[in-house]
Motif scaffolding. Structure first.
Motif, PDB file in Angstrom:
ATOM      1  N   GLN A 104       2.314   8.057   3.048  1.00  0.00           N
ATOM      2  CA  GLN A 104       2.172   8.650   1.715  1.00  0.00           C
ATOM      3  C   GLN A 104       2.722  10.065   1.652  1.00  0.00           C
ATOM      4  OE1 GLN A 104      -2.008   6.647   0.238  1.00  0.00           O
ATOM      5  NE2 GLN A 104      -1.984   8.765   0.775  1.00  0.00           N
TER       6      GLN A 104
ATOM      7  N   ASP B  35      -3.793   4.184  14.154  1.00  0.00           N
ATOM      8  CA  ASP B  35      -4.825   3.589  13.316  1.00  0.00           C
ATOM      9  C   ASP B  35      -4.352   3.508  11.869  1.00  0.00           C
ATOM     10  OD1 ASP B  35      -5.091   6.146  12.378  1.00  0.00           O
ATOM     11  OD2 ASP B  35      -7.158   6.432  13.036  1.00  0.00           O
ATOM     12  N   PHE B  36      -5.071   2.729  11.115  1.00  0.00           N
ATOM     13  CA  PHE B  36      -4.725   2.480   9.723  1.00  0.00           C
ATOM     14  C   PHE B  36      -4.586   3.781   8.940  1.00  0.00           C
ATOM     15  CE2 PHE B  36      -6.149   1.962   5.347  1.00  0.00           C
ATOM     16  CZ  PHE B  36      -5.340   0.948   4.899  1.00  0.00           C
ATOM     17  N   GLN B  37      -5.597   4.609   9.132  1.00  0.00           N
ATOM     18  CA  GLN B  37      -5.668   5.855   8.377  1.00  0.00           C
ATOM     19  C   GLN B  37      -4.465   6.762   8.638  1.00  0.00           C
ATOM     20  OE1 GLN B  37      -9.524   7.543   8.739  1.00  0.00           O
ATOM     21  NE2 GLN B  37      -8.701   9.608   8.704  1.00  0.00           N
ATOM     22  N   GLY B  38      -4.156   6.925   9.919  1.00  0.00           N
ATOM     23  CA  GLY B  38      -3.025   7.771  10.277  1.00  0.00           C
ATOM     24  C   GLY B  38      -1.729   7.248   9.680  1.00  0.00           C
TER      25      GLY B  38
ATOM     26  N   LEU C  39      -1.339   5.290   6.980  1.00  0.00           N
ATOM     27  CA  LEU C  39      -1.280   5.449   5.516  1.00  0.00           C
ATOM     28  C   LEU C  39      -1.017   6.898   5.127  1.00  0.00           C
ATOM     29  CD1 LEU C  39      -2.017   3.712   2.818  1.00  0.00           C
ATOM     30  CD2 LEU C  39      -1.794   2.581   5.018  1.00  0.00           C
ATOM     31  N   MET C  40      -1.701   7.829   5.801  1.00  0.00           N
ATOM     32  CA  MET C  40      -1.496   9.239   5.475  1.00  0.00           C
ATOM     33  C   MET C  40      -0.040   9.639   5.735  1.00  0.00           C
ATOM     34  SD  MET C  40      -4.383  10.047   4.252  1.00  0.00           S
ATOM     35  CE  MET C  40      -4.408  11.802   4.002  1.00  0.00           C
TER      36      MET C  40
ATOM     37  N   GLN D  28       0.812  -1.218   0.000  1.00  0.00           N
ATOM     38  CA  GLN D  28       0.000   0.000   0.000  1.00  0.00           C
ATOM     39  C   GLN D  28       0.848   1.271   0.000  1.00  0.00           C
ATOM     40  OE1 GLN D  28      -2.348  -0.978   3.418  1.00  0.00           O
ATOM     41  NE2 GLN D  28      -3.973  -1.942   2.233  1.00  0.00           N
TER      42      GLN D  28
END
Lengths: 361, 213
Positions: free
Chosen positions: A326, A317-320, A322-323, A260
């Motif tokens: 990226q 968390d997943f979102q944090g 990934l952000m 990812q």
């Protein structure tokens, strides 16, 4: 190591995609108006000049010295030598250059008109729409003459390599060669179209060949199903699981998959993650390493990931995660950071390259 | 501000290269229009909360995919865990409209045993003078596949909010009616978390202290 690491830790800024800085900043601390060379830098430059002036450049020696960074002044010729484009024999260089440049423009004459053929028009169309989006923030790359050069280079390469063809990301890989070979970082502000025609043609042909040499080593990154990337991302996961269990388990816990975030790291050789000046410094070493782009890059990615371990572990968390991954805040990175990254990558390679399974936990 | 949400939906945004997928998502999640943006490589991740009714918040996790064919082996892995999707074409590019059918086939063959609620989006509707696809024919196509149709512009911020919110509402209704069920091992829909527990990164980065108590 830990003290080095903590001094390197970057302050977390707002998640902003790293923007490729202006060309004027590529040369960074070496630009005119920058502090004069230190004694050490001067003696390094002299060593390069001596190697380059020799009737037969000792490529092993040149690699050895290039590993820790090539002085700006001799980078264009050194890159062309290390990429295998220029021969070590000094006398032969002019002849080879002449022949290769003619060969490239022979390709153009032979193939470029076929861009409108049914068989090739999709390839050309994709290149054509991607070029204005390549380095969109650097004015140099908005010049029509530059965009035409990129179109020709990419189209010719694509149709001569049908197994991969043109894949987005390859457009980025021309950039460092084009800037370097054309010494364009020393000529700002200016218009490429204002250069003598022969100079323009030489820059184009040399960029094509240097890029071709690079891509020869990593073509399986861009063939069907992109096996080179899939394998390297798997290898990255395996490596990180050995060198930093905390980070690895953190990803597992929050269901972050390496693909990812690391897909782009492999597909674009970290060019989207780092300022262009850092890519140029990175490529000094990649070209000095035996399999820099295809193999050593993996260790650089691992070192790059671990560089952010503190920030990674603070995300819950997943979102944090990934952000963060990226948008790693490298905008202020320069030679020093890249130098440390490379040193760490070298250490990892030394410790883990083809390591027997007892390294596994 | 509390970021308590009822559900989390994962969405995927697909469509041909340069139809404006990334620009649409950035307009929605960041509220601005990027004049320039480099081609998406593989897949990018975005997120935003939306309020579908007063007090009812849904967290959207959005996968932005690369349009180029060669990346399909990467992007297709993201269909399975998506509950909804925006299928974009560019109203000034007829070819991108003709490919809508292929995109649906591609999605359907990789989403089994689940299905994706798609919204058809005709993007770049600010470029009316260059229009190559009429609203009527797009609506007709959408209807044939049981999709809604909306025309958007990331540049002029037309219907961007509406596109995402309408899709979110549709999915919400299907979840509420039981037509879409939360399942273990499927990331498409997740149930919101219990109030008073901080899970979200927004809380942490906005100065909230992480509490493991």
């Amino acid at each position: 190591m830990s003290s080095v690491r903590s001094s390197l830790q970057k302050q977390q800024s707002l998640p902003v995609r790293p923007i490729i800085p202006l060309v004027a900043r590529i040369s960074d601390q070496n630009a005119s108006g920058a502090p004069p060379m230190t004694v050490r830098e001067k003696s390094r430059l002299d060593k390069f000049k001596q190697l380059l002036a020799s009737p037969n450049t000792d490529l092993e020696e040149l690699r050895k010295h290039s590993w820790s960074g090539i002085p700006r002044e001799v980078r264009p010729i050194t890159w062309r030598l290390l990429s295998g484009y220029l021969p070590a024999n000094k006398e032969r260089r002019e002849l080879v250059l002449k022949r290769k440049r003619e060969e490239y423009f022979g390709f153009i004459e032979q193939y470029y008109h076929s861009r409108t053929d049914e068989h090739y028009k999709d390839t050309y169309r994709q290149i054509h729409i991607d070029i204005p989006r390549t380095n969109p923030l650097i004015p140099l790359f908005q010049q029509p003459a530059v965009q035409e050069v990129f179109e020709r280079i990419l189209f010719i390469w694509a149709i001569r390599h049908p197994a991969s063809g043109y894949v987005q990301g390859i457009n980025d890989l021309v950039t460092p060669f084009f800037v370097l070979v054309g010494k364009l970082h020393q000529r700002t502000p200016f218009h490429v179209a204002a250069l003598p025609l022969e100079t323009q043609r030489n820059i184009e042909a040399d960029s094509f060949w240097c890029m071709s040499k690079l891509l020869d080593g990593i073509q399986d990154n861009y063939t069907f199903a992109q096996p080179g990337i899939q394998n390297k991302v798997k290898a990255l996961e395996e490596l990180v699981s050995r060198i930093d269990e905390d980070v690895h388990n953190h990803f597992k816990k929050y269901e972050v998959e390496y693909l990812q975030f690391a897909f782009r790291w492999m597909n674009n050789l970290l060019m989207r993650e780092l300022p262009l000046r850092c890519t140029i410094r990175l490529w000094d070493t990649y070209q000095a390493e035996a399999e820099g782009f295809s193999h050593f890059h993996l260790y650089v990615c691992a070192a790059f990931l671990i560089e952010w371990r503190k920030e990674i572990l603070s995300m819950v968390d997943f979102q944090g995660l990934l952000m963060l991954l990226q948008n790693l805040p490298t905008i202020h990175w320069g030679n020093e950071e890249v130098g440390l990254l490379l040193a760490e990558a070298y250490r990892l390679k030394y410790m883990f390259a083809d390591a027997p399974s007892h390294y596994k936990r | 501000m509390e970021t308590i949400w009822l559900y989390q939906f994962r969405l995927i945004v697909i469509g041909d290269s340069t139809v404006g997928k990334s620009c649409l998502i950035r307009r929605f999640t960041e509220g601005r229009f990027a004049q320039v943006s480099d081609p998406t490589v593989g897949v990018d991740f975005f997120s935003r909360l939306v309020e579908i009714e007063p007090g009812k918040r849904i967290k959207l996790q959005i996968w932005d995919t690369a349009g180029q064919e060669r990346f399909r082996s990467i992007t297709r892995a993201y269909y399975r865990n998506s509950v909804g999707g925006l299928l974009l074409f560019d109203i000034t590019n007829r070819r991108s409209f003709q490919n809508v059918h292929n995109w649906l086939e591609e999605a359907q063959s990789h989403v089994q045993p689940h299905s994706i609620v798609f919204l058809l989006v005709g993007h770049k509707c600010d470029l009316e003078a260059q229009r190559q696809v009429t609203q009527q024919e797009a609506e007709k196509l959408a209807g044939a596949y049981g999709m809604r149709y909306v025309e958007t512009s990331a540049r002029d911020a037309i219907n961007v909010e509406k596109a995402f919110v309408d899709l979110t509402r549709d999915i919400f209704e299907l979840v509420r009616s039981g037509d879409i069920k939360i399942q273990d091992g499927w990331e498409g829909v997740k149930s919101g978390f219990v109030p008073n527990t901080v899970h979200s990164s927004e809380e942490v980065t906005k100065g909230g202290r992480q509490c493991f108590c």
